[in-house]
Design a protein around this motif. Structure first.
Motif, short mmCIF file in Angstrom:
data_model
loop_
_atom_site.label_atom_id
_atom_site.label_comp_id
_atom_site.label_asym_id
_atom_site.label_seq_id
_atom_site.Cartn_x
_atom_site.Cartn_y
_atom_site.Cartn_z
N THR A 5 2.07 5.96 -6.07
CA THR A 5 3.25 6.25 -5.25
C THR A 5 2.86 6.52 -3.80
OG1 THR A 5 5.26 7.61 -5.15
CG2 THR A 5 3.20 8.74 -5.65
N VAL A 6 3.87 6.66 -2.94
CA VAL A 6 3.62 7.09 -1.57
C VAL A 6 3.77 8.60 -1.50
CG1 VAL A 6 4.34 4.91 -0.55
CG2 VAL A 6 6.03 6.69 -0.90
N GLU A 7 3.04 9.24 -0.58
CA GLU A 7 3.04 10.69 -0.51
C GLU A 7 3.55 11.22 0.83
OE1 GLU A 7 -0.82 12.17 -1.56
OE2 GLU A 7 -0.92 11.00 -3.40
N MET A 8 3.24 10.51 1.92
CA MET A 8 3.64 10.99 3.24
C MET A 8 4.04 9.81 4.12
SD MET A 8 4.06 13.83 4.92
CE MET A 8 3.06 14.98 3.97
N LEU A 9 5.12 10.02 4.90
CA LEU A 9 5.62 8.97 5.78
C LEU A 9 5.66 9.46 7.22
CD1 LEU A 9 8.77 8.06 3.64
CD2 LEU A 9 6.55 6.90 3.54
N LYS A 10 5.41 8.55 8.16
CA LYS A 10 5.70 8.84 9.57
C LYS A 10 6.98 8.10 9.92
CE LYS A 10 3.43 7.12 13.17
NZ LYS A 10 2.37 6.90 14.19
N VAL A 11 7.94 8.85 10.41
CA VAL A 11 9.25 8.27 10.71
C VAL A 11 9.51 8.37 12.20
CG1 VAL A 11 11.72 8.45 10.28
CG2 VAL A 11 10.10 8.92 8.43
N VAL A 12 9.78 7.24 12.83
CA VAL A 12 10.06 7.18 14.27
C VAL A 12 11.45 6.57 14.46
CG1 VAL A 12 9.33 6.31 16.52
CG2 VAL A 12 7.61 6.88 14.77
N LYS B 243 11.82 3.43 12.11
CA LYS B 243 10.55 2.76 11.84
C LYS B 243 9.69 3.68 10.98
CE LYS B 243 6.76 0.41 14.26
NZ LYS B 243 6.20 0.07 15.60
N ILE B 244 9.33 3.21 9.79
CA ILE B 244 8.61 4.03 8.82
C ILE B 244 7.21 3.47 8.61
CG2 ILE B 244 8.58 4.87 6.43
CD1 ILE B 244 11.63 4.60 6.42
N THR B 245 6.21 4.35 8.68
CA THR B 245 4.82 3.97 8.43
C THR B 245 4.27 4.82 7.29
OG1 THR B 245 4.52 3.48 10.79
CG2 THR B 245 2.52 3.71 9.45
N ILE B 246 3.57 4.19 6.34
CA ILE B 246 2.97 4.92 5.23
C ILE B 246 1.73 5.65 5.74
CG2 ILE B 246 2.10 4.77 2.88
CD1 ILE B 246 4.99 3.74 3.29
N GLU B 247 1.77 6.98 5.72
CA GLU B 247 0.66 7.79 6.21
C GLU B 247 -0.31 8.19 5.10
OE1 GLU B 247 -0.05 9.26 9.56
OE2 GLU B 247 0.99 7.35 9.86
N LYS B 248 0.24 8.37 3.89
CA LYS B 248 -0.60 8.78 2.77
C LYS B 248 -0.01 8.20 1.49
CE LYS B 248 -2.63 12.91 0.59
NZ LYS B 248 -2.63 14.40 0.55
N ALA B 249 -0.88 7.64 0.63
CA ALA B 249 -0.42 7.03 -0.61
C ALA B 249 -1.55 7.02 -1.63
CB ALA B 249 0.07 5.60 -0.35
N ASN B 250 -1.19 6.84 -2.90
CA ASN B 250 -2.20 6.62 -3.93
C ASN B 250 -1.81 5.39 -4.74
OD1 ASN B 250 -0.32 7.44 -6.02
ND2 ASN B 250 -0.75 9.57 -5.46
N ALA B 251 -2.49 5.16 -5.83
CA ALA B 251 -2.24 3.94 -6.60
C ALA B 251 -0.87 3.91 -7.27
CB ALA B 251 -3.34 3.77 -7.66
N GLY C 1 -0.67 2.60 6.09
CA GLY C 1 -0.58 1.73 7.25
C GLY C 1 0.54 0.71 7.19
N VAL C 2 1.09 0.48 6.00
CA VAL C 2 2.19 -0.48 5.87
C VAL C 2 3.41 0.06 6.61
CG1 VAL C 2 3.81 -1.53 4.23
CG2 VAL C 2 1.37 -1.45 3.70
N LYS C 3 4.11 -0.84 7.30
CA LYS C 3 5.26 -0.44 8.12
C LYS C 3 6.54 -1.09 7.60
CE LYS C 3 2.81 0.33 12.52
NZ LYS C 3 1.51 0.56 11.91
N LEU C 4 7.64 -0.40 7.83
CA LEU C 4 8.96 -0.89 7.43
C LEU C 4 9.96 -0.41 8.47
CD1 LEU C 4 10.99 -2.05 5.28
CD2 LEU C 4 11.03 0.26 4.31
N GLN C 5 10.80 -1.29 8.96
CA GLN C 5 11.84 -0.89 9.91
C GLN C 5 13.21 -1.18 9.34
OE1 GLN C 5 11.06 -1.48 13.99
NE2 GLN C 5 13.15 -1.09 14.67
N ILE C 6 14.06 -0.14 9.35
CA ILE C 6 15.45 -0.25 8.89
C ILE C 6 16.33 0.24 10.03
CG2 ILE C 6 17.10 0.37 7.10
CD1 ILE C 6 14.61 1.23 5.41
N GLY C 7 17.01 -0.68 10.71
CA GLY C 7 17.82 -0.31 11.86
C GLY C 7 16.95 0.31 12.93
N ASN C 8 17.29 1.55 13.35
CA ASN C 8 16.51 2.22 14.40
C ASN C 8 15.42 3.11 13.83
OD1 ASN C 8 18.14 4.24 13.32
ND2 ASN C 8 18.35 5.30 15.30
#
Length: 281
Positions: free
Chosen positions: A267-274, A257-265, A248-255
């Motif tokens: 590392t991150v595993e899957m991202l939603k990129v818009v 927008k990245i949302t963490i879709e799946k993660a464990n203790a 659920g954590v979000k990060l925006q770099i320029g245009n």
């Protein structure tokens, strides 16, 4: 004033002097001579790239090109066919590291050996045992690629397990990885124009496996994310946030927008990129 165009024989003489004269150990001079040959059409650009690749691998270590352990596709000793076959079919690989119950690499399974076993034992239930597991080749992270390529050739191996100074597995390297340093990326029937770990959900929105390399991400989305300390888009996000983020954590770099879709203790595993319209990259 027009410059004089030197004949190809002059460039060949330069190369011969470098190869057989006192400057044999000077790679920089040899590369400059090769580039002069390419500029003057003595060799084409593809040949130049291959020759430069041959010279370059002597200065590259295994750690620079290996597939990290976290991205290795492995099978386990005593696994049954229903667990092994999907990995073989979905990965498209022909060789798989075999782990024991302690997650230590104990050998390599070749897909062709598995096929041969099925032909010979059609009616029996398959369990991965030592009689079908081949001996693994282990190499240190610091080994030079030119030396490893010669060892692959001499031992008829195509895959090696990479270990760190403490003997722990840090990754794997294949003969194809080394050849790609010489001739460029080698595509086969399992390669795709769009990586199979990138899925388009809707216009400008994608699900991206965090293990996608930063280079592939930039090429696919025409972005320019640069970080020499990480290799993957997931590593890039972690480095930017300076924490291992939760879902659920979000990060925006320029245009982007990245949302963490799946993660464990760890590392991150899957991202939603818009990609947001109207925002500068």
């Amino acid at each position: 004033m027009k410059s004089l165009k030197l004949s190809p024989s002059i460039y060949w003489n330069k190369l011969k002097n470098l190869l057989f004269g006192e400057s044999l150990n000077d790679h920089h001079k040899l590369k400059r001579a090769l580039r002069s040959c390419a500029r003057n059409k003595v060799i084409d650009t593809k040949t130049l790239k291959m020759l430069e690749g041959v010279l370059t691998i002597s200065s590259i270590q295994v750690r620079d090109i290996m597939i990290p352990r976290a991205q290795m596709i492995c099978v386990k000793e005593n696994q049954k066919e229903k667990d092994i076959l999907p990995k073989i079919v979905n990965s498209g690989h022909s060789r798989f590291p075999v782990m024991d119950k302690k997650n230590e690499i104990i050998g390599v399974l070749m897909a062709k050996d598995l096929l041969k076993y099925y032909i010979q034992h059609k009616d029996s239930t398959f369990v991965l045992k030592h009689d079908i597991i081949r001996t693994a080749m282990f190499v240190p992270e610091s080994k030079r690629l030119d030396i490893l390529l010669e060892e692959f050739r001499a031992k008829h191996n195509h895959l090696a397990i990479v270990v760190d100074e403490y003997g722990s597995t840090s990754g794997l390297v294949t003969i194809e990885d080394i050849l790609e340093e010489i001739v460029g990326e080698i595509e086969d029937e399992f390669d795709h124009d769009t990586p199979i770990n990138v899925k388009k959900i809707k216009e400008n929105t994608y699900l991206v496996d965090a293990k996608v390399s930063l280079e592939d991400f930039n090429e696919l989305f025409n972005s320019n994310f640069l970080d020499h300390d990480v290799d993957t888009i997931g590593g890039y996000v972690i480095h930017k946030l300076e924490i291992i983020p939760k879902v659920g954590v979000k990060l925006q770099i320029g245009n982007c927008k990245i949302t963490i879709e799946k993660a464990n203790a760890k590392t991150v595993e899957m991202l939603k990129v818009v990609f947001v319209k109207g925002v500068n990259a």
